[in-house]
Design a protein around this motif. Structure first.
Motif, mmCIF file in Angstrom:
data_model
loop_
_atom_site.group_PDB
_atom_site.id
_atom_site.type_symbol
_atom_site.label_atom_id
_atom_site.label_comp_id
_atom_site.label_asym_id
_atom_site.label_seq_id
_atom_site.Cartn_x
_atom_site.Cartn_y
_atom_site.Cartn_z
ATOM 1 N N ALA A 282 -4.787 -6.086 35.356
ATOM 2 C CA ALA A 282 -6.137 -5.745 35.799
ATOM 3 C C ALA A 282 -6.358 -4.237 35.733
ATOM 4 C CB ALA A 282 -6.374 -6.238 37.223
ATOM 5 N N THR A 283 -5.309 -3.487 36.029
ATOM 6 C CA THR A 283 -5.428 -2.032 35.975
ATOM 7 C C THR A 283 -5.663 -1.572 34.540
ATOM 8 O OG1 THR A 283 -3.887 -1.884 37.811
ATOM 9 C CG2 THR A 283 -4.246 0.128 36.549
ATOM 10 N N GLY A 284 -4.868 -2.103 33.630
ATOM 11 C CA GLY A 284 -5.052 -1.742 32.229
ATOM 12 C C GLY A 284 -6.427 -2.129 31.717
ATOM 13 N N VAL A 285 -6.857 -3.320 32.090
ATOM 14 C CA VAL A 285 -8.151 -3.797 31.615
ATOM 15 C C VAL A 285 -9.274 -2.908 32.151
ATOM 16 C CG1 VAL A 285 -9.784 -5.724 31.720
ATOM 17 C CG2 VAL A 285 -7.336 -6.166 31.345
ATOM 18 N N GLU A 286 -9.147 -2.515 33.405
ATOM 19 C CA GLU A 286 -10.165 -1.644 33.999
ATOM 20 C C GLU A 286 -10.267 -0.329 33.214
ATOM 21 O OE1 GLU A 286 -12.328 -2.300 36.305
ATOM 22 O OE2 GLU A 286 -13.166 -0.254 36.387
ATOM 23 N N ILE A 287 -9.134 0.201 32.833
ATOM 24 C CA ILE A 287 -9.152 1.462 32.072
ATOM 25 C C ILE A 287 -9.812 1.256 30.706
ATOM 26 C CG2 ILE A 287 -7.702 3.253 31.005
ATOM 27 C CD1 ILE A 287 -5.745 2.864 33.353
ATOM 28 N N VAL A 288 -9.499 0.130 30.060
ATOM 29 C CA VAL A 288 -10.162 -0.157 28.778
ATOM 30 C C VAL A 288 -11.676 -0.200 28.979
ATOM 31 C CG1 VAL A 288 -10.491 -1.851 26.942
ATOM 32 C CG2 VAL A 288 -8.197 -1.439 27.840
ATOM 33 N N LYS A 289 -12.098 -0.849 30.056
ATOM 34 C CA LYS A 289 -13.543 -0.945 30.328
ATOM 35 C C LYS A 289 -14.173 0.424 30.478
ATOM 36 C CE LYS A 289 -14.284 -5.343 32.603
ATOM 37 N NZ LYS A 289 -13.603 -5.859 33.791
ATOM 38 N N ILE A 290 -13.516 1.238 31.293
ATOM 39 C CA ILE A 290 -14.043 2.586 31.525
ATOM 40 C C ILE A 290 -14.188 3.308 30.193
ATOM 41 C CG2 ILE A 290 -13.403 4.856 32.442
ATOM 42 C CD1 ILE A 290 -12.114 3.353 34.826
ATOM 43 N N MET A 291 -13.136 3.245 29.389
ATOM 44 C CA MET A 291 -13.162 3.949 28.118
ATOM 45 C C MET A 291 -14.221 3.359 27.192
ATOM 46 S SD MET A 291 -9.053 4.522 27.508
ATOM 47 C CE MET A 291 -9.321 4.915 25.785
ATOM 48 N N ASN A 292 -14.287 2.039 27.150
ATOM 49 C CA ASN A 292 -15.217 1.394 26.224
ATOM 50 C C ASN A 292 -16.673 1.688 26.590
ATOM 51 O OD1 ASN A 292 -15.758 -0.430 23.982
ATOM 52 N ND2 ASN A 292 -16.601 -1.779 25.560
ATOM 53 N N ASP A 293 -16.952 1.761 27.881
ATOM 54 C CA ASP A 293 -18.322 2.090 28.282
ATOM 55 C C ASP A 293 -18.711 3.463 27.755
ATOM 56 O OD1 ASP A 293 -18.658 -0.258 29.557
ATOM 57 O OD2 ASP A 293 -18.412 0.513 31.599
ATOM 58 N N ILE A 294 -17.790 4.389 27.853
ATOM 59 C CA ILE A 294 -18.098 5.742 27.394
ATOM 60 C C ILE A 294 -18.258 5.740 25.874
ATOM 61 C CG2 ILE A 294 -17.290 8.117 27.329
ATOM 62 C CD1 ILE A 294 -15.751 7.458 29.968
ATOM 63 N N CYS A 295 -17.346 5.054 25.171
ATOM 64 C CA CYS A 295 -17.469 4.950 23.712
ATOM 65 C C CYS A 295 -18.840 4.390 23.348
ATOM 66 C CB CYS A 295 -16.399 4.026 23.136
ATOM 67 S SG CYS A 295 -14.735 4.671 23.247
ATOM 68 N N GLU A 296 -19.217 3.340 24.042
ATOM 69 C CA GLU A 296 -20.479 2.687 23.718
ATOM 70 C C GLU A 296 -21.657 3.624 23.968
ATOM 71 O OE1 GLU A 296 -20.688 -0.086 22.153
ATOM 72 O OE2 GLU A 296 -22.877 -0.246 22.197
ATOM 73 N N SER A 297 -21.573 4.392 25.055
ATOM 74 C CA SER A 297 -22.727 5.237 25.357
ATOM 75 C C SER A 297 -22.822 6.394 24.349
ATOM 76 C CB SER A 297 -22.696 5.700 26.813
ATOM 77 O OG SER A 297 -22.304 7.028 26.907
ATOM 78 N N PHE A 298 -21.704 6.900 23.885
ATOM 79 C CA PHE A 298 -21.773 7.932 22.829
ATOM 80 C C PHE A 298 -22.310 7.330 21.526
ATOM 81 C CE2 PHE A 298 -20.186 12.162 23.784
ATOM 82 C CZ PHE A 298 -19.704 11.997 25.072
ATOM 83 N N TYR A 299 -21.990 6.076 21.320
ATOM 84 C CA TYR A 299 -22.457 5.431 20.099
ATOM 85 C C TYR A 299 -23.967 5.205 20.172
ATOM 86 C CZ TYR A 299 -22.619 1.992 16.318
ATOM 87 O OH TYR A 299 -22.905 1.326 15.162
ATOM 88 N N GLN A 300 -24.414 4.705 21.308
ATOM 89 C CA GLN A 300 -25.849 4.426 21.461
ATOM 90 C C GLN A 300 -26.672 5.707 21.463
ATOM 91 O OE1 GLN A 300 -27.107 1.551 21.296
ATOM 92 N NE2 GLN A 300 -25.326 0.215 21.557
ATOM 93 N N LYS A 301 -26.203 6.677 22.233
ATOM 94 C CA LYS A 301 -27.003 7.891 22.395
ATOM 95 C C LYS A 301 -26.935 8.819 21.200
ATOM 96 C CE LYS A 301 -26.654 8.689 27.299
ATOM 97 N NZ LYS A 301 -25.977 9.529 28.246
ATOM 98 N N HIS A 302 -25.714 8.939 20.626
ATOM 99 C CA HIS A 302 -25.542 9.979 19.605
ATOM 100 C C HIS A 302 -25.082 9.440 18.263
ATOM 101 C CE1 HIS A 302 -25.710 12.669 23.057
ATOM 102 N NE2 HIS A 302 -24.724 12.001 23.618
ATOM 103 N N GLY A 303 -24.818 8.137 18.196
ATOM 104 C CA GLY A 303 -24.350 7.587 16.928
ATOM 105 C C GLY A 303 -22.896 7.909 16.621
ATOM 106 N N LEU A 304 -22.180 8.466 17.577
ATOM 107 C CA LEU A 304 -20.760 8.751 17.325
ATOM 108 C C LEU A 304 -19.944 7.464 17.494
ATOM 109 C CD1 LEU A 304 -18.382 10.745 16.862
ATOM 110 C CD2 LEU A 304 -18.260 10.975 19.344
ATOM 111 N N ALA A 305 -19.306 7.036 16.415
ATOM 112 C CA ALA A 305 -18.537 5.788 16.471
ATOM 113 C C ALA A 305 -17.109 6.057 16.917
ATOM 114 C CB ALA A 305 -18.533 5.133 15.093
ATOM 115 N N SER A 306 -16.658 5.291 17.876
ATOM 116 C CA SER A 306 -15.257 5.400 18.274
ATOM 117 C C SER A 306 -14.757 4.007 18.659
ATOM 118 C CB SER A 306 -15.095 6.358 19.454
ATOM 119 O OG SER A 306 -15.894 5.949 20.543
ATOM 120 N N GLU A 307 -13.453 3.817 18.559
ATOM 121 C CA GLU A 307 -12.862 2.536 18.927
ATOM 122 C C GLU A 307 -11.594 2.781 19.713
ATOM 123 O OE1 GLU A 307 -14.519 -0.112 18.301
ATOM 124 O OE2 GLU A 307 -15.638 0.224 16.450
ATOM 125 N N ILE A 308 -11.224 1.768 20.485
ATOM 126 C CA ILE A 308 -10.024 1.884 21.306
ATOM 127 C C ILE A 308 -8.879 1.110 20.668
ATOM 128 C CG2 ILE A 308 -8.992 1.353 23.553
ATOM 129 C CD1 ILE A 308 -11.942 1.546 24.643
#
Ligand code: B12
Ligand code: B12
Lengths: 458, 222, 458, 222
Positions: free
Chosen positions: C95-121
């Motif tokens: 659950a701890t690992g998954v939570e960290i993935v979520k945190i990271m993925n949300d940020i990746c997604e927001s950079f992608y939506q707002k600025h078009g910067l593509a990133s993956e985990i």
């Protein structure tokens, strides 16, 4: 200004590792003589410097020097410059600074004797004068310890002498924040130039006396500060780029007074100084990310003779101490450039082209470092009859280039930046040719409590 | 909002000092903070209201735009100057007690350190948020902070340091302040400082930028 | 072994940024499709992970992700891979690992939506099984949390799946220290291969089920460990180079089971996997000096599709947080390669040549990464009928190349290293073709308390 | 020096375990540590002397060459094996008290951490210097160290950690040891550990390599 002609007129000749007037050092480095060397800079981790901690301070410098040279040796380094940029306490009590030079020099010497690895110390005392506000640039008693450190430090093995002097900073600090280009130009082309003449006459004489190398003085407090502020988006990058160009007329005074290079890393006037005077230069870029972020990570190496990391604390990373890690990073960058140099002009030109093109249109500050722009702006920087006129002409030439580049569509800038361009051009155009006219124009506009004209011979 | 106050808010937000000032070009010839404050006072608006409804919100907008990278420092500095022009009129009312400042903020770059660009920005933004500023300049030692505190009891302190070898002096200053003026709230900042370090030396708050300091002070004052 | 032919036979085609079978990601990265991307790896500073500190742990990963993507954006990055390599506590409590993935993925997604910067985990759970000694590779209850993290982590946005699995390490740890090449080959080509088959069948199936990318599994515990030991001069570099070659037959099993790349960075089998299978790969070199020193700083980038820093703690440098500084360093390296790619084959070939030549003859481990040697050794690695024979043939081919290079005078090695070469060749030659013969030969020589044969289906 | 002892010293230094062992090639067929120790005992040489004059100096040479990068680990391991072959003969004398070891060294990789290559090297070199080793393996918690200490009163402790998230566990273990077995000397090491960290958690000595640990222990024992 002493220089009326460019030493390098062909952008293809303005390239890393090669300077028209290379500098030979005691242990045989040939800076600008056909290969690039690493210049490692470092500093203490979080700690205070006092009588109790001095042994620990010395231990840090010992560990840094040994670790860095050991790594350089393992990587078959062709040679290394270690920059010892002092902190306050090491200049205020010159004995402390001198002791550190000794420690470092002993280690350099033992690596040279045992393994043939050549290294030299660049000694960079900090400018104590700014502790007095307003600063007493010529009459301060603080000049005494500074020059003691220069003299005894060079005798202890600090063979390359540098400083990042701060004459004019009293005016430029506020001018940078206000993006007041006229005041910046005044601080550099009037105050800075005059203070450099005063300081470097002395430094060069001392160096001559002891057979040491007067290296150079970069406008860190001006151009590097502007870059850091631009990086934070506090001031426009266009403005920071102009500060860099204007810095040239200030920093070249060191050479006019006898400095021979390698010029210091952090303000990036280097390529200009190399084109105009032929000295070798130190530059920093991506591998200085430990010290500050950069918009010119690759292009800054295009003309470098020394490649530097600006500064890293002696702290532990997963691999080991940070200065060792940075030593390695510098060495690999340098290896790449040296491989190209060895394979001949076609290769080094291609590598330079890639380094330049990868950055040039991403930031106004990168544009300023394109070798062909350097040559073009340098020509403008030496045409006039005064430092003031030269600085203004160079700055206007850069604006010309910037507008051409924007018009060609190769580069775009946000509106926030664009709106500054006409304003800056207009202000620059209002600057007269003659220094005295300019002084007359500026004095009433400046805060008289901030600086003392007589300390600049005004 | 009162028409004069809304004009004043605009003048400060866009950095219009007085009628004669050329900046910003699009407000050329119009009244600046200087004239508008006089007019507001003449119209009988309470000084406290001028401060709270026009000046502080204007500087709040400026601070927001700045931290969103929508304006550069010079624009912010012009706003600060315009606010200064307005404050000149209000000063007498502070003295008489008619206006209460949010509080006093004593700020300085610590002993051995000369870096003050960051500190000056923080001072300016905190001033814009309605605080009285006591700026001790650079190379400031514990004594000067204690003196400032004894002249300004209850003031909040801000320490700035840019060198790894001077940030350690922050610890000493914090210690002396907490000893001699217990209860004093201390903020720290500067490039090498971190939350961990702040905690370690017993300071109360670290912010990497002026905005964080302003937000923290806002909560403190309310 | 499934692969009987090389996908890339021409060394000139084995180059950075380009893989025969590129991998497309959800947010549009095209790995191996004509440009190189940065892969940033990072870890916590000194701290413990427990219920009290979890908020702080999350805050670190949030700060790292935001800081790195912010910097990548400012540098006009074409896209970024963020590797989340878990620490014990994050896999033990998935659950701890998954939570960290979520945190990271949300940020990746927001950079992608707002600025078009593509990133993956890239999600890399650590292999918990080694906590039990001897390890229960197939029957351990610890497999459960590991696979929970894989499954829930990919659903939370960890799109690229990797692991540095440790099957066989029970034998190789000691074998490395003893420079026992037969035991190393046994640990990799017998135990490693069998464990990889077991693990990757599962991982690939899970990835297929959820439409995610089974990326790869590098032999970190073997080849990277050998490199670190060689770097400390604890074992010969010649030996470490051989370990790298032998690792190929173990790591390729991931692809045989369905992994498609990008392969992980830290063991440098990548170029071999790319030549044999055509997948894109991640590599690390000079810009991983934060994690370990390297003898292959430049040459390791010669065929990279992702360029990684291996790992850096979230600590403060003078410029800001270390992951941000390393993001910048990676981006500038990558920019240089991408500029060359954009300018066409002549330029990228030249840059590759410089990268290769600057290192190739300085260390046996660099020699192993020269694209033409990679092709030659790869051919040897696929000729036999068993993993064992292939590993032996590849290793012997490398010794061949090494001796040719030494004989040509282009490379020299100290006597201490040279004396190992004939011994290693002899031992390798004694290895039979068939796995069962080899097992019969080795079992009596190995410490039976260290590993459980049945856990490898033996 | 006695001829047998000088041969034994050589056998251990160059890693000759016994007559039959093929390594090192240049000592093929000659007596190894096994035979030579037996011969020394048969010749009436005191066990303590065998240890002090042959084995420990041999391992000292090995350690020196290793730290000067003149030999690789396998050579060192062969020496350790040769020493082991010799020690097998001497073991009874330890039990009877005829030989006194330098001391006991309890070593382990701390909780949560599985990296043991470095730890094993340290253990081997400390053993070579004449210490009795109690190896707690990996993932070792405070309790197991306390238990080992109660079985070996006065033992010196060595803690190893390779992860930034497990080195912090060293602090906890040090604390518990200092509480329950005050006076215990504790060494720490592992890639991320530093002198500063050692000091911070209250351990007694940090060394970046096995050699430093051996030197420190030498001084401790003398
Ligand atoms: C400009 C500068 C100078 C100028 C200073 C001009 C001035 N009037 O301040 C000059 C040239 C004079 C200078 C001198 C020196 N400098 Co200097 N300098 C810098 C530089 C390039 C930028 C600093 C800056 O102004 N940043 C912009 C401002 C806006 O940011 P900031 O200060 O961080 O402030 C922001 C936040 O931190 C925060 N903040 C700041 N204070 C506070 C306080 C509170 C309460 C809060 C809440 C927030 C807060 O808000 C601010 C706005 O966002 C840095 C490089 C860097 N990476 O930071 C080196 C740097 C700090 N300097 C360095 C050094 C070594 C020196 C010298 C010793 C050099 C020498 N040998 O001569 C001298 C030291 C003089 C002294 N004793 O202080 C090193 C420090 C190394 C170390 N050991 O720590 C640095 C890191 C450069 C480097 N990479 O090597 N320097
Ligand atoms: C080999 C290795 C492994 C092997 C371990 C094999 C083994 N049996 O030990 C394997 C593959 C299993 C492994 C696993 C992991 N590892 Co690992 N590993 C390494 C590696 C590459 C080398 C370590 C090593 O053996 N060095 C050689 C030995 C000889 O050196 P040493 O351990 O430092 O010891 C010397 C000195 O420190 C000293 N010393 C050591 N102990 C002591 C004690 C005392 C008392 C004294 C005086 C001296 C002393 O003397 C020794 C000899 O000179 C390092 C990289 C690196 N830069 O160190 C990463 C590294 C330590 N691992 C790392 C990670 C992340 C992991 C994993 C979590 C990976 C994962 N996600 O699966 C797991 C964690 C497992 C766990 N819970 O412990 C990270 C740590 C990051 C962090 N947050 O701290 C590192 C730094 C790699 C990296 N750059 O990212 N790893």
């Amino acid at each position: 200004m002493k220089y009326r002609h460019l030493v390098i007129t062909d952008p293809a000749k303005l390239i890393f590792g090669t300077a028209p007037y290379p500098v030979k050092t005691r242990r045989g480095l040939h800076i600008g003589g056909g290969q690039v060397y690493s210049e490692l800079n470092f500093t203490l981790p979080v700690m205070s410097i006092n009588d109790q901690t001095l042994p620990e301070v010395y231990a840090h410098y010992r560990q840094i020097t040994e670790g860095a040279l050991e790594r350089a040796l393992q990587l078959n380094s062709k040679g290394v410059i270690l920059e010892f940029e002092t902190l306050l306490e090491m200049t205020k009590s010159p004995a402390t600074g001198v002791e550190i030079v000794k420690i470092m020099n002993d280690i350099c010497e033992s690596f040279y004797q045992k393994h043939g690895l050549a290294s030299e110390i660049r000694l960079t005392p900090n400018d104590l004068r700014e502790f007095e506000r307003p600063a007493l640039q010529r009459t301060s008693r603080l000049l005494e310890p500074m020059f003691q450190l220069f003299e005894q430090g060079m005798l202890a093995g600090g063979d390359l002498l540098s400083i990042e002097s701060t004459g004019g900073k009293e005016v430029s600090d506020e001018a940078l924040m206000m993006c007041d280009i006229k005041a910046v130009l005044f601080s550099l082309a009037v105050l800075g130039v005059r203070d450099m003449q005063f300081l470097w006459e002395k430094i060069a004489a001392l160096a001559r006396q002891h057979g040491k190398i007067p290296a150079g003085d970069s406008a860190c407090g001006f151009a590097n500060t502007a870059m850091v502020l631009a990086e934070k988006k506090y001031i426009p990058t266009v403005f920071a780029a102009l500060v860099r160009v204007i810095s040239v007329v200030r920093s070249i005074v060191a050479m006019e007074q006898g400095a021979v290079g390698p010029d210091k890393d952090c303000a990036y006037e280097g390529p200009y100084l190399k084109a105009i005077t032929g000295i070798p230069i130190s530059m920093e870029g991506k591998t200085a990310a430990c010290a500050h972020l950069s918009p010119v990570g690759n292009i800054s190496s295009a003309c470098a003779d020394l490649w530097s990391n600006e500064s890293v604390q002696n702290i532990k990373l997963l691999s080991g101490m940070a200065p060792v890690a940075y030593m390695e990073q510098l060495e690999y960058d340098v290896r790449l450039m040296n491989t190209a140099l060895k394979k001949g002009a076609a290769y080094s030109r291609t590598l330079q082209q890639l380094l330049v093109e990868s950055d040039v249109y991403t930031d106004a500050q990168a544009l300023v470092l394109d070798p062909s722009n350097v040559i073009r702006i340098s020509s403008a920087l030496i045409q006039g009859d005064s430092y003031v006129a030269n600085a203004r002409n160079g700055a206007l030439e850069f604006i010309e280039i910037l507008e051409e580049t924007l018009a060609s569509g190769r580069m775009t800038l946000p509106e926030m930046e664009l709106s500054y361009i006409p304003v800056l051009r207009e202000e620059l155009q209002s600057i007269p040719d003659s220094e005295s006219d300019f002084i007359e124009m500026m004095l009433p506009l400046l805060d008289p409590s901030k600086f003392i004209p007589s300390e600049y011979g005004l | 909002m009162n028409y004069i106050l809304s004009k004043l808010l605009e003048a400060v937000e866009y950095g219009k000092v007085d009628q004669g000032s050329p900046y910003p070009p699009n407000l050329k010839g119009m009244d600046g903070a200087h004239e508008l404050t006089q007019k507001a006072l003449d119209a009988g608006i309470m000084p406290q209201e001028i401060l709270e409804t026009a000046l502080i919100p204007a500087m709040g907008n400026v601070g927001r735009k700045f931290s969103e990278n929508k304006i550069f420092v010079p624009q912010m500095l012009m706003s600060a100057r315009a606010m200064g022009a307005s404050m000149a009129h209000l000063k007498p009312f502070f003295a008489s007690g008619k206006i209460k400042a949010r509080g006093t903020f004593v700020i300085g770059t610590v002993k051995g350190d000369l870096h003050d660009i960051g500190k000056n920005l923080v001072a300016m933004m905190v001033e814009g948020a309605g605080w009285t500023i006591v700026d001790l300049g650079v190379d400031a030692d514990a004594e000067s902070f204690l003196e400032a505190l004894s002249n300004n009891p209850g003031a909040v302190v801000g320490l700035s340091a840019l060198l790894t070898t001077t940030m350690i002096n922050m610890g000493e200053i914090v210690e002396k302040i907490k000893e001699n003026a217990p209860g004093t709230v201390i903020l720290v900042g500067g490039a090498p400082v971190s939350t961990d370090f702040c905690r370690k030396i017993g300071a109360d708050f670290y912010s990497p930028d002026p905005r964080g300091a302003v937000e923290f002070l806002k909560q403190l004052a309310s």
